[in-house]
Structure formats: C-alpha cells, structure tokens
Enzyme design. Sequence first.
Site, PDB file in Angstrom:
ATOM      1  N   ASN A   1       0.877  -1.179   0.000  1.00  0.00           N
ATOM      2  CA  ASN A   1       0.000   0.000   0.000  1.00  0.00           C
ATOM      3  C   ASN A   1       0.907   1.220   0.000  1.00  0.00           C
ATOM      4  O   ASN A   1       1.505   1.547   1.027  1.00  0.00           O
ATOM      5  CB  ASN A   1      -0.888  -0.055   1.260  1.00  0.00           C
ATOM      6  N   TRP A   2       1.022   1.863  -1.163  1.00  0.00           N
ATOM      7  CA  TRP A   2       1.977   2.967  -1.284  1.00  0.00           C
ATOM      8  C   TRP A   2       1.435   4.273  -0.701  1.00  0.00           C
ATOM      9  O   TRP A   2       2.145   5.265  -0.673  1.00  0.00           O
ATOM     10  CB  TRP A   2       2.391   3.141  -2.757  1.00  0.00           C
ATOM     11  N   LYS A   3       0.190   4.269  -0.286  1.00  0.00           N
ATOM     12  CA  LYS A   3      -0.420   5.466   0.320  1.00  0.00           C
ATOM     13  C   LYS A   3      -0.146   6.689  -0.568  1.00  0.00           C
ATOM     14  O   LYS A   3      -0.148   6.559  -1.778  1.00  0.00           O
ATOM     15  CB  LYS A   3       0.090   5.639   1.755  1.00  0.00           C
TER      16      LYS A   3
ATOM     17  N   HIS B   1      -9.449   1.156   4.991  1.00  0.00           N
ATOM     18  CA  HIS B   1      -8.165   1.317   5.683  1.00  0.00           C
ATOM     19  C   HIS B   1      -8.369   2.242   6.885  1.00  0.00           C
ATOM     20  O   HIS B   1      -9.147   3.192   6.814  1.00  0.00           O
ATOM     21  CB  HIS B   1      -7.119   1.900   4.717  1.00  0.00           C
TER      22      HIS B   1
ATOM     23  N   GLU C   1      -6.689   4.590   8.029  1.00  0.00           N
ATOM     24  CA  GLU C   1      -6.468   6.020   7.761  1.00  0.00           C
ATOM     25  C   GLU C   1      -7.706   6.637   7.133  1.00  0.00           C
ATOM     26  O   GLU C   1      -8.036   7.801   7.370  1.00  0.00           O
ATOM     27  CB  GLU C   1      -5.220   6.201   6.870  1.00  0.00           C
TER      28      GLU C   1
ATOM     29  N   GLU D   1      -5.279  -5.042  10.784  1.00  0.00           N
ATOM     30  CA  GLU D   1      -4.260  -4.021  11.008  1.00  0.00           C
ATOM     31  C   GLU D   1      -4.540  -3.289  12.314  1.00  0.00           C
ATOM     32  O   GLU D   1      -5.355  -2.357  12.341  1.00  0.00           O
ATOM     33  CB  GLU D   1      -4.269  -3.014   9.864  1.00  0.00           C
TER      34      GLU D   1
ATOM     35  N   GLY E   1       2.648   2.188  10.839  1.00  0.00           N
ATOM     36  CA  GLY E   1       3.610   3.272  10.661  1.00  0.00           C
ATOM     37  C   GLY E   1       4.331   3.657  11.943  1.00  0.00           C
ATOM     38  O   GLY E   1       4.986   4.693  12.007  1.00  0.00           O
TER      39      GLY E   1
ATOM     40  N   SER F   1       3.548  -2.185  10.422  1.00  0.00           N
ATOM     41  CA  SER F   1       4.998  -2.251  10.639  1.00  0.00           C
ATOM     42  C   SER F   1       5.606  -3.603  10.267  1.00  0.00           C
ATOM     43  O   SER F   1       6.498  -4.117  10.957  1.00  0.00           O
ATOM     44  CB  SER F   1       5.352  -1.872  12.090  1.00  0.00           C
TER      45      SER F   1
ATOM     46  N   GLY G   1       2.807  -1.025   4.290  1.00  0.00           N
ATOM     47  CA  GLY G   1       2.939   0.377   3.903  1.00  0.00           C
ATOM     48  C   GLY G   1       4.398   0.714   3.667  1.00  0.00           C
ATOM     49  O   GLY G   1       4.958   0.444   2.603  1.00  0.00           O
ATOM     50  N   GLY G   2       5.043   1.275   4.688  1.00  0.00           N
ATOM     51  CA  GLY G   2       6.414   1.796   4.570  1.00  0.00           C
ATOM     52  C   GLY G   2       7.395   0.877   3.849  1.00  0.00           C
ATOM     53  O   GLY G   2       8.097   1.319   2.930  1.00  0.00           O
TER      54      GLY G   2
HETATM   55  P1  PGA Z   1       2.966   0.235   7.651  1.00  0.00           P
HETATM   56  O1  PGA Z   1       1.485   0.467   7.073  1.00  0.00           O
HETATM   57  O2  PGA Z   1       3.477  -1.035   7.047  1.00  0.00           O
HETATM   58  O3  PGA Z   1       3.746   1.451   7.201  1.00  0.00           O
HETATM   59  O4  PGA Z   1       2.849   0.147   9.140  1.00  0.00           O
HETATM   60  C1  PGA Z   1       0.598  -0.615   6.958  1.00  0.00           C
HETATM   61  C2  PGA Z   1      -0.712  -0.151   6.358  1.00  0.00           C
HETATM   62  O5  PGA Z   1      -1.163   0.955   6.676  1.00  0.00           O
HETATM   63  O6  PGA Z   1      -1.328  -0.872   5.558  1.00  0.00           O
END
Ligand code: PGA
Length: 256
Positions: free
Chosen positions: A11-13, A101, A103, A173, A179, A218, A239-240
Amino acid sequence: MPERQPIMAGNWKMHHTHLEAIQVVQKLSYQLDEKDYDGCEVVVCPAFTALRSVQTVLEADRIPIALGAQDVHWKEQGAFTGEVSPVMLAKLNVSYVIVGHSERRELFGETDETVSLKLKAVLKHGMSPIVCVGETLDEREAGRTDTKVSGQIRAGFAGVRGEDPLRCVVAYEPIWAIGTGRNATPEDASATIAVIRQTLRELYKGDADEIRIQYGGSVKPGNIADLMAMPEIDGALVGGASLDPVDFSRLIKYRA
Ligand code: PGA
C-alpha cells in the site's frame, strides 16, 4: 483445511508520483522470479494518479504483479467531486481495492456502512476487496479488540453472499501498529486473526476457511518470517516497507 495462497500487498499510500511508481514496479520485477510468484501473490496499490502508468508497465512487460487501488466510491458515476468509481478502476484492470483502511476511517470519516457499500461495489465490478479491520490502542488496552474486529467484519460483510465472500481478502491491522515501528507479536496477530476467521465462519461456514486474512502494521524484512510462520496469517498488507523495491521483494521472498 484448504490451501490459502499467501498474498503480499504493498500500500503505497500518498507516496510515489507516476514516474517514481513506474521505476519502483520495474525494479521490483527485476528482484522477483517465477518461483517467487508461484509462492505468493504480489499486489501493488499505487496512488490513483499512477494506476494507469503502472498498469501499462505490468501489461507491456508481462509482469505477474496484480494492480490494486487504495480506495473507491460505491457509485458507478455521478456528481461526487474528487471520487473515483469502481467502473473506472475495473477498466484499468485493477484486481484489488483496499476498503476501509484505518487512515480512511480515522482521518476521512469512513464508517462501517460506507465500507460495506464499497466492498459490495468492488465485488459487483469483478474486483476483490482487501477489507481492513483493527483496533486502537485504547480499545486493545480495554480488552475490546475481539468485539471491535468482529463488529467491523459483520458490518462490512453485511449482505455479501454466494461465492462473493471467497473473493474477499481481510487485512487485520491494529491501528497502533501502523507506521509506528511497533508490530503486533505474531502470537497476538494470530489470535485476533483467529477471531476474525471465527466470525467469518459464523457468516459463511466452511467457505470462511478459504478467505485469506493478512496482517498489516509495521511489517518489515526483519519480522516477516515470524509472522508468516503462523498458520493463521496468509500474507501482509505493507505500507512503509513496500515503498522500496528491494525491501518489498525481501518480504515476498520471506521463505528464503
Ligand atoms: P505500515 O502500514 O506497514 O507502514 O505500518 C501498513 C498499512 O497501513 O497498511
């Protein structure tokens, strides 16, 4: 017990312009070979502005990475400034759409009701939702993790029937792990994923055992092997660590 193919989704956000996204997906493909794709389904979810470019690269170079989107509106068209419809995504050969998600839920007012509408819209247009659920730190500390995630599953899957549940992916999640560098222990992640699967069994009986459930929060090259060693964990939503093609490829090659 059915074999569930692991699924690693990046997930490149709100990262990577379309030009950067092209480079990342090309570099990722150089890191991967047939055996990696056999062992694991790979998905990248770029920003909307990069979907078309990434689609073109994947198709032109016959790279077996599935294209995913990070969100969608549930209507097919209309006066919804700034939104993107499931028809538009399906036309770009998008296979997966992240829905709900945390967020989106926490920062943009997504509710269980809109998550459910989006989930059904994605299915209707032949794509697969990656349905995100998870608890906050306060909820975990108050012992409300299981009720929170099972409630999100029941609400999100309301009205989803027949073969459709089999096409869904769930991502567990924990919000406090996203993050933050603080991942859930494999045991804790697995215990909550077992609760999610039990909720799905109540809804879909034996079919629930075919639905893949990822862990997210993470996930890094250093912790992926321990997470994937848990039989309940069918992959990761990342994500990251998915932004860098070498790091992401190390997650995909978690068995190596
Ligand atoms: P993260 O994000 O790997 O940066 O913790 C995960 C996500 O939001 O899907």
